[in-house]
Design a protein around this motif. Structure first.
Motif, PDB file in Angstrom:
ATOM      1  N   CYS A 276     -43.266 -53.972 -94.613  1.00 25.87           N
ATOM      2  CA  CYS A 276     -42.670 -52.798 -95.514  1.00 25.87           C
ATOM      3  C   CYS A 276     -41.933 -52.219 -94.923  1.00 25.87           C
ATOM      4  N   PRO A 277     -40.685 -51.526 -94.862  1.00 26.52           N
ATOM      5  CA  PRO A 277     -39.765 -51.557 -94.212  1.00 26.52           C
ATOM      6  C   PRO A 277     -39.495 -49.835 -94.798  1.00 26.52           C
TER       7      PRO A 277
ATOM      8  N   GLU B 292     -43.866 -43.429 -92.087  1.00 23.01           N
ATOM      9  CA  GLU B 292     -44.545 -43.230 -90.842  1.00 23.01           C
ATOM     10  C   GLU B 292     -44.462 -41.496 -89.906  1.00 23.01           C
TER      11      GLU B 292
ATOM     12  N   THR C  19     -50.602 -50.106 -96.623  1.00 20.96           N
ATOM     13  CA  THR C  19     -49.122 -50.138 -96.139  1.00 20.96           C
ATOM     14  C   THR C  19     -49.113 -51.670 -95.657  1.00 20.96           C
TER      15      THR C  19
ATOM     16  N   ASP D 115     -54.741 -51.510 -93.717  1.00 16.38           N
ATOM     17  CA  ASP D 115     -52.881 -51.975 -94.229  1.00 16.38           C
ATOM     18  C   ASP D 115     -54.098 -52.823 -95.298  1.00 16.38           C
TER      19      ASP D 115
ATOM     20  N   ALA E 220     -47.320 -54.559 -92.387  1.00 13.01           N
ATOM     21  CA  ALA E 220     -46.156 -55.049 -91.463  1.00 13.01           C
ATOM     22  C   ALA E 220     -45.386 -54.565 -92.272  1.00 13.01           C
TER      23      ALA E 220
ATOM     24  N   CYS F 266     -42.332 -48.287 -95.501  1.00 20.15           N
ATOM     25  CA  CYS F 266     -43.570 -48.301 -95.073  1.00 20.15           C
ATOM     26  C   CYS F 266     -43.821 -47.229 -93.661  1.00 20.15           C
ATOM     27  N   LYS F 267     -42.338 -48.419 -93.116  1.00 23.19           N
ATOM     28  CA  LYS F 267     -42.309 -47.509 -92.001  1.00 23.19           C
ATOM     29  C   LYS F 267     -40.916 -46.370 -91.431  1.00 23.19           C
TER      30      LYS F 267
END
Length: 108
Positions: A33-34, A40, A29, A60, A31, A36-37
């Motif tokens: 990366c849309p 979650e 993943t 990360d 930080a 990735c969110k």
């Protein structure tokens, strides 16, 4: 006890993933990366529901370039299922819980 998605890094990857007794689903993943969110909450649910059957961790890619390069990860999120220290299934991109479980079914 509620299982959560643990965080691993270049130093702890071998111990937490490659040496694990259970299959381990690794989310590569970032930080920024849309998608990735978006995935979650799915991984959080699975970490709780599949505890005892598989572990779920995230790494990360920006902070851990060695592991990212070792597994030739180019897109985020990349989900890689490891069993006995070997990657047995790779899935790229966010997906629903049902689709993710379907994609992993044969490898679990």
């Amino acid at each position: 006890m509620t299982k959560t998605v643990a965080t691993v890094n270049d130093v702890t990857f071998a111990r937490e993933v490659l040496d694990a007794e259970l299959p381990v689903l690794v989310e590569f993943t970032a930080a920024w990366c849309p998608p990735c969110k978006m995935i979650e909450p799915v991984l959080d649910e699975l970490a709780h529901e599949e505890a005892g059957r598989m572990a779920i961790v995230k790494i990360d890619v920006d902070a851990n370039p060695q592991t990212t390069a070792d597994y030739a990860v180019l897109s985020m999120p990349t989900l890689m299922l490891f069993r006995d220290g070997i990657p047995v299934r790779t899935v790229v991109g966010a997906r629903s819980k049902r689709r993710l479980l379907d994609d992993l079914a044969g490898a679990l």
